[in-house]
Design a protein around this motif. Structure first.
Motif, mmCIF file in Angstrom:
data_model
loop_
_atom_site.group_PDB
_atom_site.id
_atom_site.type_symbol
_atom_site.label_atom_id
_atom_site.label_comp_id
_atom_site.label_asym_id
_atom_site.label_seq_id
_atom_site.Cartn_x
_atom_site.Cartn_y
_atom_site.Cartn_z
ATOM 1 N N MET A 185 54.728 122.281 28.390
ATOM 2 C CA MET A 185 55.047 120.965 28.976
ATOM 3 C C MET A 185 53.772 120.266 29.426
ATOM 4 S SD MET A 185 58.246 120.051 28.819
ATOM 5 C CE MET A 185 58.311 118.687 29.971
ATOM 6 N N ASP A 192 54.272 120.097 17.897
ATOM 7 C CA ASP A 192 55.481 119.352 17.549
ATOM 8 C C ASP A 192 56.501 119.545 18.673
ATOM 9 O OD1 ASP A 192 57.838 118.328 16.455
ATOM 10 O OD2 ASP A 192 57.319 118.966 14.430
ATOM 11 N N LEU A 193 56.757 118.456 19.390
ATOM 12 C CA LEU A 193 57.605 118.531 20.579
ATOM 13 C C LEU A 193 59.072 118.845 20.277
ATOM 14 C CD1 LEU A 193 56.043 115.497 22.421
ATOM 15 C CD2 LEU A 193 56.218 117.789 23.380
ATOM 16 N N ARG A 194 59.485 118.699 19.030
ATOM 17 C CA ARG A 194 60.884 118.994 18.700
ATOM 18 C C ARG A 194 61.213 120.466 18.970
ATOM 19 N NH1 ARG A 194 61.807 118.025 12.858
ATOM 20 N NH2 ARG A 194 59.794 119.038 12.727
ATOM 21 N N GLU A 248 53.088 116.432 31.374
ATOM 22 C CA GLU A 248 53.988 116.302 32.513
ATOM 23 C C GLU A 248 53.265 116.713 33.791
ATOM 24 O OE1 GLU A 248 58.476 117.747 33.556
ATOM 25 O OE2 GLU A 248 56.961 119.285 33.324
ATOM 26 N N GLU A 249 53.453 115.892 34.832
ATOM 27 C CA GLU A 249 52.862 116.234 36.117
ATOM 28 C C GLU A 249 53.959 116.766 37.022
ATOM 29 O OE1 GLU A 249 51.207 112.502 37.252
ATOM 30 O OE2 GLU A 249 49.851 112.522 35.534
ATOM 31 N N GLU A 286 56.345 126.110 30.684
ATOM 32 C CA GLU A 286 55.608 125.267 31.652
ATOM 33 C C GLU A 286 54.236 124.880 31.085
ATOM 34 O OE1 GLU A 286 56.995 123.888 34.214
ATOM 35 O OE2 GLU A 286 58.772 125.027 33.677
ATOM 36 N N LEU A 322 63.628 124.322 25.372
ATOM 37 C CA LEU A 322 64.089 123.925 26.715
ATOM 38 C C LEU A 322 65.614 124.065 26.823
ATOM 39 C CD1 LEU A 322 61.890 120.745 27.282
ATOM 40 C CD2 LEU A 322 61.988 122.682 28.865
ATOM 41 N N LYS A 323 66.301 123.662 25.769
ATOM 42 C CA LYS A 323 67.766 123.751 25.790
ATOM 43 C C LYS A 323 68.226 125.214 25.826
ATOM 44 C CE LYS A 323 68.292 119.504 23.138
ATOM 45 N NZ LYS A 323 68.685 118.942 21.834
ATOM 46 N N LEU A 334 59.703 122.414 21.214
ATOM 47 C CA LEU A 334 59.763 122.604 22.668
ATOM 48 C C LEU A 334 61.110 122.093 23.186
ATOM 49 C CD1 LEU A 334 58.490 123.299 25.400
ATOM 50 C CD2 LEU A 334 57.378 121.061 25.389
ATOM 51 N N ASN A 335 61.585 120.998 22.618
ATOM 52 C CA ASN A 335 62.874 120.428 23.008
ATOM 53 C C ASN A 335 63.995 121.460 22.845
ATOM 54 O OD1 ASN A 335 64.539 118.103 23.696
ATOM 55 N ND2 ASN A 335 65.197 118.087 21.566
ATOM 56 N N ASP A 392 67.774 126.792 29.175
ATOM 57 C CA ASP A 392 68.738 126.319 30.174
ATOM 58 C C ASP A 392 69.968 127.217 30.265
ATOM 59 O OD1 ASP A 392 67.356 124.165 31.096
ATOM 60 O OD2 ASP A 392 68.473 122.645 29.963
ATOM 61 N N PRO A 418 62.339 122.958 36.315
ATOM 62 C CA PRO A 418 60.965 123.436 36.096
ATOM 63 C C PRO A 418 60.603 124.499 37.129
ATOM 64 C CG PRO A 418 61.049 121.038 36.369
ATOM 65 C CD PRO A 418 62.396 121.568 36.698
ATOM 66 N N LEU A 477 51.466 119.673 26.040
ATOM 67 C CA LEU A 477 51.963 118.775 24.985
ATOM 68 C C LEU A 477 52.490 117.448 25.497
ATOM 69 C CD1 LEU A 477 53.883 121.331 22.707
ATOM 70 C CD2 LEU A 477 51.514 120.588 22.518
ATOM 71 N N THR A 478 52.949 117.413 26.732
ATOM 72 C CA THR A 478 53.512 116.147 27.229
ATOM 73 C C THR A 478 52.691 115.558 28.363
ATOM 74 O OG1 THR A 478 54.941 116.986 29.004
ATOM 75 C CG2 THR A 478 55.830 117.085 26.776
#
Lengths: 270, 200
Positions: B191, B141-143, B197-198, B188, B149-150, B145-146, B153, B2, B194-195
């Motif tokens: 993330m 839809d988090l799919r 994330e902290e 970011e 992310l890949k 974002l998934n 990378d 991140p 939608l999630t």
């Protein structure tokens, strides 16, 4: 007596051993077990390029540690289920020999030799305990079809990491398993039974997954027995009823893990 | 990995120094970035307003990675910003996500074969990543974002450490660096949005 054939991902599969033994105890006749050979460089390269280090961890757990992968826990695991049920076979060969079941090794469960075997055996159903995608011609030679126990609630959660995805989405009511027929799509075949699995306070995703395995064994066996006795009916899925999920990125897995602990805490607080 | 707030602030400061004429390139790398900038407390640049013209004819091709190109992907993002052609956009997003997931190990090779050279291939996959993040934000839809992310990378898609250096380079380097920054920042933002994330 009902006749089934078992598909196994490897001779060391605890899942294959447990499901097969429990089926035999329920009076189901196992005509043969088709087992994927362990050494297959082409498959290793293909799976490693897809799963990376996850594959190495999976091999370490499934082929090296086996029962030792399950730390003593205050919940049932597949290792403790085997102990409770008195299943002491070290591999599928031992189980097959003890029960006089023919065992056939293949590079891939779609090999021509498997198809030939199925056409001779004419099973009522194939019980799939892992081993990759199954092609159309094998599906067509499987009697009523190939049965699988999916670690997610269908039709909502198809594909991969379907324990993690509902947690990430805060959708705890859709954590569970489904016994279904395989078809050419990804987890889109007819459903026989679904079962919800509740999360337990303080558990991690790994613990939840470990807890799933014995539940899957029991549910899979009882559903197969019920299907063979015509006590359960096929429920077709509509393509649009669910979504296909893929392997979850490690960053999202971390968020899911955090959410699991927080969700359970908040449930407890209420 | 991140991106942390310090990295984001430092890069944005370097981008601001460039000035609007260097930033407003043909690829519109900073287009529709205000929600992300606001979320991170970054002051917007005074860029000329873009008239988001959607060209539906461009989207009549079969939705596939093979048929995709920079213009189509930019057009798809503009559909998202304007709410136009959403069924077509959804179809493209599903097809691209699926292709990237299934062909992830061979994606670069396939992109090079399609684009003819590595630079264009990298840019195309960066465009796909930008579209998937924006679609994830739009559809929640988090799919998507998934998958983004890949893709992010891959060092050949985004090399975080080279962004600052590229911002001091030639025009095409700057454009690439801005686009990479855009994708990282929107990831970011997604993330967080939608999630939840902290930052650890």
């Amino acid at each position: 007596m009902s006749k089934v054939v078992i598909f196994s991902p490897s001779r060391f599969s605890l899942y294959t051993i447990t499901v097969t033994e429990l089926l035999l105890r329920k009076g189901v006749e196992v005509q043969a077990i088709f087992v994927r050979k362990l050494v297959n460089p082409k498959r290793f390269v293909s799976e490693f390029s897809r799963d990376g280090t996850r594959l190495l961890r999976k091999i370490w757990k499934k082929l090296v540690l086996r029962q030792k992968a399950y730390a003593p826990a205050n919940f049932e695991t597949i290792a403790s289920l085997m102990r409770i049920e008195g299943i002491h076979f070290h591999n599928v060969d031992e189980l097959a020999e003890a029960h006089g079941i023919p065992i056939y090794y293949c590079q891939d469960l779609n090999d021509a030799s498997v198809l030939e075997g199925l056409n001779t055996l004419k099973p009522e159903v194939i019980v799939f305990t892992g081993g990759g995608l199954i092609r159309k011609d094998v599906l067509a030679s499987a009697g009523a079809g190939v049965l699988n126990c999916h670690m997610g609630m269908l039709p909502s959660y198809r594909g991969m990491d379907v324990v993690e995805w509902p947690i990430l989405k805060g959708d705890l009511v859709h954590i569970g398993l489904t016994v279904h027929f395989m078809d050419e799509g990804v987890d889109t075949g007819d459903i026989l039974r679904t079962r919800r699995v509740d999360v337990v306070r303080g558990e991690t995703i790994k613990q939840l997954r470990d807890r799933f395995e014995p539940i899957m064994c029991r549910e899979f066996v009882s559903t197969i027995v019920d299907f063979l006795a015509k006590k359960v009916e096929r429920q077709p899925q509509k393509k649009g009823d669910g979504k296909q999920y893929f392997v979850m990125h490690p960053r999202l897995v971390r968020v899911a893990e955090e959410k699991l602990s927080k969700l359970i805490l908040s449930k407890e607080d209420q | 990995m991140p991106m942390n707030d310090n990295d984001i602030n430092a890069l944005w400061a370097s981008i601001r120094i460039l000035g609007s004429e260097k930033v407003a390139t043909g690829l519109s790398p900073l287009e529709h970035l205000e929600p992300c900038l606001n979320a991170f407390g970054l002051r917007s640049l005074d860029l000329p307003a873009v008239d988001w013209q959607v060209e539906p004819d461009m989207l009549t091709k079969e939705a596939s990675f093979k048929e995709s190109n920079h213009a189509i992907l930019l057009n798809l993002r503009r559909c998202l910003y304007t709410g136009k052609e959403m069924e077509t956009v959804r179809n493209w997003a599903e097809k691209l996500m699926r292709f990237c997931e299934v062909r992830l190990p061979s994606l670069r090779q396939r992109a090079i074969e399609k684009c003819g050279n590595p630079a264009n291939a990298n840019l195309l996959v960066l465009h796909v990543t930008a579209f998937l993040v924006d679609y994830a934000l739009n559809s929640k839809d988090l799919r998507f974002l998934n998958t983004a992310l890949k893709l992010a990378d891959f060092n050949w898609v985004i090399n975080e450490r080279s962004i600052a250096r590229k911002l001091n380079g030639n025009t095409s380097d700057i454009e690439m660096a801005l686009f990479q920054f855009r994708v990282l920042l929107s990831i970011e933002y997604a993330m967080t949005e939608l999630t939840g994330e902290e930052e650890s």
